[in-house]
Design a protein around this motif. Structure first.
Motif, PDB file in Angstrom:
ATOM      1  N   SER A 422     160.867  -3.262 -84.257  1.00 18.89           N
ATOM      2  CA  SER A 422     160.438  -4.491 -83.574  1.00 18.89           C
ATOM      3  C   SER A 422     158.930  -4.607 -83.687  1.00 18.89           C
ATOM      4  CB  SER A 422     160.855  -4.445 -82.105  1.00 18.89           C
ATOM      5  OG  SER A 422     162.263  -4.289 -81.983  1.00 18.89           O
ATOM      6  N   TYR A 423     158.447  -5.700 -84.311  1.00 19.33           N
ATOM      7  CA  TYR A 423     157.022  -5.892 -84.585  1.00 19.33           C
ATOM      8  C   TYR A 423     156.432  -6.923 -83.617  1.00 19.33           C
ATOM      9  CZ  TYR A 423     157.466  -3.301 -88.971  1.00 19.33           C
ATOM     10  OH  TYR A 423     157.664  -2.323 -89.920  1.00 19.33           O
ATOM     11  N   PHE A 424     155.262  -6.586 -83.046  1.00 23.34           N
ATOM     12  CA  PHE A 424     154.578  -7.440 -82.075  1.00 23.34           C
ATOM     13  C   PHE A 424     153.184  -7.789 -82.584  1.00 23.34           C
ATOM     14  CE2 PHE A 424     157.641  -4.807 -79.948  1.00 23.34           C
ATOM     15  CZ  PHE A 424     158.179  -5.576 -78.922  1.00 23.34           C
ATOM     16  N   LYS A 425     152.739  -9.025 -82.292  1.00 26.29           N
ATOM     17  CA  LYS A 425     151.389  -9.454 -82.679  1.00 26.29           C
ATOM     18  C   LYS A 425     150.386  -9.160 -81.574  1.00 26.29           C
ATOM     19  CE  LYS A 425     152.673 -13.064 -85.991  1.00 26.29           C
ATOM     20  NZ  LYS A 425     152.580 -14.500 -86.341  1.00 26.29           N
ATOM     21  N   ASN A 426     150.573  -8.039 -80.903  1.00 27.61           N
ATOM     22  CA  ASN A 426     149.618  -7.570 -79.904  1.00 27.61           C
ATOM     23  C   ASN A 426     149.670  -6.049 -79.898  1.00 27.61           C
ATOM     24  OD1 ASN A 426     151.680  -6.640 -77.833  1.00 27.61           O
ATOM     25  ND2 ASN A 426     152.217  -8.824 -77.988  1.00 27.61           N
ATOM     26  N   GLY A 431     155.920  -8.840 -74.504  1.00 26.45           N
ATOM     27  CA  GLY A 431     156.665 -10.063 -74.820  1.00 26.45           C
ATOM     28  C   GLY A 431     157.784  -9.803 -75.804  1.00 26.45           C
ATOM     29  N   GLN A 432     158.191 -10.875 -76.461  1.00 32.16           N
ATOM     30  CA  GLN A 432     159.257 -10.775 -77.439  1.00 32.16           C
ATOM     31  C   GLN A 432     158.686 -10.405 -78.812  1.00 32.16           C
ATOM     32  OE1 GLN A 432     162.610 -11.040 -76.809  1.00 32.16           O
ATOM     33  NE2 GLN A 432     161.871 -11.025 -74.670  1.00 32.16           N
ATOM     34  N   PRO A 433     159.364  -9.543 -79.549  1.00 33.31           N
ATOM     35  CA  PRO A 433     158.869  -9.209 -80.889  1.00 33.31           C
ATOM     36  C   PRO A 433     158.948 -10.399 -81.831  1.00 33.31           C
ATOM     37  CG  PRO A 433     161.035  -8.239 -80.513  1.00 33.31           C
ATOM     38  CD  PRO A 433     160.583  -8.806 -79.191  1.00 33.31           C
ATOM     39  N   GLU A 434     157.994 -10.492 -82.753  1.00 33.31           N
ATOM     40  CA  GLU A 434     157.976 -11.553 -83.754  1.00 33.31           C
ATOM     41  C   GLU A 434     159.014 -11.299 -84.844  1.00 33.31           C
ATOM     42  OE1 GLU A 434     156.067 -14.295 -83.817  1.00 33.31           O
ATOM     43  OE2 GLU A 434     155.128 -13.793 -81.888  1.00 33.31           O
ATOM     44  N   VAL A 435     159.245 -10.029 -85.149  1.00 30.19           N
ATOM     45  CA  VAL A 435     160.184  -9.663 -86.209  1.00 30.19           C
ATOM     46  C   VAL A 435     161.003  -8.472 -85.738  1.00 30.19           C
ATOM     47  CG1 VAL A 435     160.432  -8.782 -88.569  1.00 30.19           C
ATOM     48  CG2 VAL A 435     158.693 -10.508 -88.062  1.00 30.19           C
ATOM     49  N   LEU A 452     153.161  -7.086 -92.025  1.00 27.67           N
ATOM     50  CA  LEU A 452     154.103  -8.082 -92.528  1.00 27.67           C
ATOM     51  C   LEU A 452     153.357  -9.397 -92.758  1.00 27.67           C
ATOM     52  CD1 LEU A 452     157.020  -7.472 -89.982  1.00 27.67           C
ATOM     53  CD2 LEU A 452     156.950  -6.669 -92.359  1.00 27.67           C
ATOM     54  N   ASP A 453     153.917 -10.258 -93.540  1.00 28.79           N
ATOM     55  CA  ASP A 453     153.311 -11.582 -93.752  1.00 28.79           C
ATOM     56  C   ASP A 453     153.179 -12.310 -92.418  1.00 28.79           C
ATOM     57  OD1 ASP A 453     153.218 -11.121 -96.446  1.00 28.79           O
ATOM     58  OD2 ASP A 453     155.044 -12.262 -96.914  1.00 28.79           O
ATOM     59  N   GLY A 454     152.037 -12.916 -92.220  1.00 31.97           N
ATOM     60  CA  GLY A 454     151.795 -13.670 -91.003  1.00 31.97           C
ATOM     61  C   GLY A 454     151.313 -12.843 -89.828  1.00 31.97           C
ATOM     62  N   PHE A 455     151.157 -11.518 -90.018  1.00 31.60           N
ATOM     63  CA  PHE A 455     150.678 -10.648 -88.936  1.00 31.60           C
ATOM     64  C   PHE A 455     149.180 -10.398 -89.095  1.00 31.60           C
ATOM     65  CE2 PHE A 455     154.875 -10.040 -87.591  1.00 31.60           C
ATOM     66  CZ  PHE A 455     154.889  -9.263 -86.424  1.00 31.60           C
ATOM     67  N   ASP A 458     144.717  -6.263 -87.728  1.00 28.62           N
ATOM     68  CA  ASP A 458     144.409  -5.357 -86.622  1.00 28.62           C
ATOM     69  C   ASP A 458     145.093  -5.876 -85.362  1.00 28.62           C
ATOM     70  OD1 ASP A 458     142.639  -3.616 -88.044  1.00 28.62           O
ATOM     71  OD2 ASP A 458     141.067  -5.142 -87.882  1.00 28.62           O
ATOM     72  N   GLY A 459     145.284  -4.967 -84.401  1.00 30.50           N
ATOM     73  CA  GLY A 459     145.764  -5.398 -83.102  1.00 30.50           C
ATOM     74  C   GLY A 459     147.235  -5.724 -83.041  1.00 30.50           C
ATOM     75  N   PHE A 460     148.067  -4.992 -83.792  1.00 32.77           N
ATOM     76  CA  PHE A 460     149.509  -5.197 -83.715  1.00 32.77           C
ATOM     77  C   PHE A 460     150.185  -3.916 -83.218  1.00 32.77           C
ATOM     78  CE2 PHE A 460     148.599  -3.715 -88.013  1.00 32.77           C
ATOM     79  CZ  PHE A 460     149.535  -2.708 -88.206  1.00 32.77           C
ATOM     80  N   SER A 461     151.478  -3.997 -82.912  1.00 32.94           N
ATOM     81  CA  SER A 461     152.224  -2.830 -82.447  1.00 32.94           C
ATOM     82  C   SER A 461     153.662  -2.915 -82.939  1.00 32.94           C
ATOM     83  CB  SER A 461     152.180  -2.708 -80.921  1.00 32.94           C
ATOM     84  OG  SER A 461     152.656  -3.882 -80.294  1.00 32.94           O
ATOM     85  N   VAL A 462     154.309  -1.740 -82.981  1.00 27.50           N
ATOM     86  CA  VAL A 462     155.680  -1.660 -83.483  1.00 27.50           C
ATOM     87  C   VAL A 462     156.456  -0.653 -82.629  1.00 27.50           C
ATOM     88  CG1 VAL A 462     157.146  -1.405 -85.523  1.00 27.50           C
ATOM     89  CG2 VAL A 462     154.707  -1.933 -85.813  1.00 27.50           C
TER      90      VAL A 462
END
Length: 818
Positions: A422-426, A431-435, A452-455, A458-462
């Motif tokens: 589960s990939y997050f843009k923070n 919240g809800q994962p983007e992917v 991933l494309d569109g991420f 820096d500043g993401f989490s999985v």
């Protein structure tokens, strides 16, 4: 008939010849520096007080001042080239008790520096080993100020004989990594002068060290970089230091305080000592321009003394992979590994040997500025295979553990293999994962790119989740590593991780699993800035392969201990090994009677849980790139071990003299550590308390045996005592011995240690050979620091001279009265 040779230790001659090669800051160098300063603008002068890059000083072309490179570190050159010689750790170098060999270390470091255009080496590290928990003990020279001082002197003179400036650090009393920016070492005047300052004093007065580095910590409530008494009154005015006083990296906490307290150079950048802060301070009279001038002069006169304004810094005739350095690294490891236990003379090895353990096929090292990337290494398994190929069986982790990542399923239904990602843009998994997708494994190095494309880059989490079930009970080995934060949960319980902003680090744990029980795994990761890496691996011990392998051999060599992930700069470490390592040592011992443990650590560990399980123990420290070769030579008896402990190893942490006063123990706004043990640190404290250490200071076994005799003492001047004695190799193998000389003040009006090391010599003896050793003890050997007179004094009376192989075995005794 006894074959007796006489050796005069000749410390003054030996060190005198080395110091003669070191550069001295002459009046001419000072005058030339003043002239250059007079031609600089105020802005140029202020800019020169801080780093140009993280590891260089700025060039001023119009004044013919070149860019000057600096580099870590104590165990090898870390900067300005991807690879360099990885020497053994400082504590191993101290364990050699060999001045000439440590001098060679300095020369090798100096040559490696010159080959890379480095002119200032950020070493040696010399802080006293006060407790086994300090994360940087591996860089230092042990618990005794005399031994550490002699090692530092040899190291510095070796480095500087090659035209490279050595930097002694960390000034002063940086004896823990825990909260190092905020903790105050509260130490009385006597203890400071007897224990924590002598190494620095010797470096300045006898080795002419070119640079000194202030520490992070506070000393008696004042940060070292703002400590006028430490930096001006003592270092400059009392000891006569004329070189560069620099900060540790980010150890400056104010502009005016540091400027007026003697700091010359803020590294790595001018966060405080910059024009924005210092120009207003000069305009309002809080800092004078003369103060700024003197700082620049200190830097320039040091560079001038080493010819750095007048020559090419890089010496391209020296190979980057330097043969001299490689030989030196090997010789250090040969002489610094300490044999702690050898029940039934199990060593040297006889018959067929299995080599195994997490460190069998890698050379571990401590982390931080002491970490080096070598061109190549020789592991213990490689060393043993090279010396006795047919008699060595590899039971390394890749042999006895099976990779089980392919046995993970997305859920308990076991329909789909892999992990739910589960990939997050923070950065907070919020919240809800983007992917959401299924991935077969977790092994990513996104470098500076997006996952991933569109991420964002820096500043993401999985978050990854998966289930595991084994048909039979067994033992798993789990490894996780990342840059930045990562953590591992099993059945919602956090089992390991490093949840913070940092470069790549890793953690390893073992997990017992029951048959047919479901285990839920959760791996979480976030990226802060720059590179992004996450890796997870899982293995299961193959008990049948292990049993079959052990049945084929006469001995087992198990290599284990700490590494750069668990011992290093910026954090303290536990006293005990990881619990799974202790359990595995006992497991192997239950399956085979002849177990040898090769231990990697930067200091003492808790031997109590597993000591009896091992018939032989080698303290290998962090042995450098050639360490596996040296250890193999010792294990097989090609050479006899000759290292001696530069520390005392306690039976339990509570026995240590500083227990109760190592971490914060005074109530105040800042974190304060009261050094309540005073001068009674290390063996001085054990002598006072009567508690027996597991292994005493100066201890180390040999494959041979030695006899001491015929001690003689003679006064040769005011408080000068010539000491001589004989040492004979009474065993069946050529070997080296470290003879140690201690002084006991029989009756004193102040509390003094029962004895203190004041001389030593390492001597190689063929079997049956004897040599007479001679050395001279000076006034400092008999003195203590008087807090009323503020100087060292000798109290008239009787002193005993004690000589022997370690601090608890001193068979020779003589008396002198002053």
């Amino acid at each position: 008939m006894m074959n007796i040779k006489t050796i005069s230790v000749g410390l003054c001659l030996f060190f005198g010849s080395m110091v003669g090669k070191a550069q001295v800051i002459t009046p001419q160098a000072e005058q030339r520096a003043r002239e250059i300063v007079s031609r600089m603008t105020l802005k140029e002068k202020i800019e020169y007080l801080s780093g140009y890059t993280s590891f260089s000083l700025r060039a001023i072309p119009r004044l013919s001042i070149p860019e000057i490179r600096l580099a870590d570190g104590p165990q090898g050159i870390r900067n300005h080239a991807p690879n360099s010689t990885m020497y053994p750790s400082g504590i191993l170098s101290a364990s050699t008790w060999n001045r000439e060999l440590v001098y060679r270390l300095g020369r090798g470091l100096g040559q490696d520096a010159r080959a890379r255009g480095v002119s200032i080496l950020l070493g040696p590290g010399v802080n006293i080993y006060r407790a086994p928990l300090c994360g940087r003990n591996f860089e230092y020279f042990g618990e005794d100020p005399y031994l550490a001082g002699e090692a530092a002197k040899a190291y510095i003179t070796g480095v500087q004989s090659e035209g490279v400036i050595a930097t002694i650090k960390h000034f002063a009393a940086n004896n823990q990594e825990w909260s190092r920016h905020h903790a105050s070492s509260d130490i009385d005047e006597r203890t400071l002068h007897e224990i924590y300052l002598p190494v620095f004093e010797k470096a300045v007065k006898e080795a002419n060290v070119g640079a000194v580095m202030n520490s992070y910590n506070l000393l008696n409530g004042v940060h070292a970089t703002e400590h006028k008494w430490l930096n001006i009154d003592l270092l400059r005015d009392t000891w006569g230091f004329k070189g560069i006083l620099m900060s540790d990296w980010t150890s400056v906490y104010s502009a005016v305080g540091a400027a007026n307290a003697g700091l010359d150079l803020e590294m790595p950048k001018g966060v405080f000592m910059n024009a924005g802060n210092l120009l207003p301070a000069i305009e309002t009279g809080r800092v004078t321009e003369e103060t700024i001038n003197l700082k620049v002069q200190h830097i320039l006169q040091t560079l001038i003394a080493y010819g750095l304004l007048d020559k090419e810094q890089q010496d391209r005739t020296i190979a980057l992979d330097n043969p001299f350095s490689r030989r030196t690294a090997l010789d250090l490891a040969r002489e610094g590994v300490v044999l702690l236990k050898n029940t039934g003379n199990l060593l040297p090895l006889k018959g067929r040997t299995a080599v195994m353990g997490p460190n069998a096929d890698r050379i571990p090292t401590g982390g931080g500025s002491g970490f080096v990337s070598p061109f190549s290494t020789v592991s213990v398994s490689q060393g043993l295979k090279g010396l006795q190929n047919k008699n060595t069986l590899l039971l390394t982790d890749d042999v006895i553990y099976d990779d089980i990542v392919a046995e993970f399923y997305t859920d308990s239904t076991r329909q789909t293999k892999g992990f739910v990602a589960s990939y997050f843009k923070n950065k907070t998994l919020s919240g809800q994962p983007e992917v959401i997708r299924t991935e077969p494994s977790i092994d990513y190095d996104w470098k500076d790119g997006a996952p991933l494309d569109g991420f964002p880059v820096d500043g993401f989490s999985v978050r990854w989740t998966a289930n595991y079930r084994s048909e039979v009970a067994g033992q798993l080995k789990l490894h996780i590593g990342g840059d930045d934060g990562y953590r591992l949960f099993v059945n919602d319980e956090r089992v390991t991780g490093d949840w913070g902003n940092h470069s790549y680090s890793g953690r390893e744990v073992e997990l017992s699993v029951e048959a047919n029980k479901e285990y839920r795994f959760r791996i979480e990761f976030y990226d802060n800035i720059s590179s992004a890496i996450i890796r997870f691996n899982a293995y299961k011990l193959n008990e049948e392969k292990l049993r079959q392998g052990l049945a084929k051999v006469d001995n087992v060599v198990f290599c284990t201990g700490f590494n750069s992930n668990t011992e290093g700069e910026g954090f303290d470490r536990p006293f005990a090994l990881a619990h799974y390592q202790e359990l595995f040592i006992k497991k192997i011992a239950s399956m085979h009677p002849n177990l040898v443990v090769v231990l990697n650590a930067g200091g003492g560990v808790d031997f109590t849980p597993w000591h009896e399980a091992a018939k032989a123990i080698l303290m290998a420290w962090y042995p450098g790139q050639e360490g596996g070769q040296a250890i193999a030579e010792i294990l097989t008896g090609k050479i006899s071990p000759s290292g001696k402990l530069p520390i005392s190893i306690e039976r339990k942490w509570e026995d240590n003299p500083v227990y109760g006063s190592y971490y914060e123990n005074l109530r105040a706004e800042i974190k304060r550590i009261d050094y309540s043990e005073g001068v009674f640190v290390g063996y001085r404290g054990y002598d006072r308390s009567g508690k027996e250490p597991f292994y005493p200071f100066g201890y180390g076994l040999s494959y041979s045996s030695f006899a001491y005799g015929n001690l003689a003492v003679e006064k040769v001047g005011d408080y000068q005592l010539a000491v001589s004695f004989e040492v004979k190799n009474t065993g069946k193998m050529d070997a080296a011995e470290v003879a140690q000389v201690y002084v006991h003040d029989v009756q004193s009006t102040v509390p003094r240690p029962l004895k203190e090391l004041k001389g030593y010599e390492k001597v190689f003896l063929k079997k049956g050979e004897s040599k007479r050793l001679s050395l001279v003890l000076d006034e400092r050997a008999f003195s203590y620091y008087d807090m009323n007179l503020h100087r060292f004094v000798v109290e008239p009376g009787e002193f005993e001279i004690l000589v022997g192989p370690d601090s608890r075995q001193l068979p020779l005794k003589a008396t002198v009265t002053w």
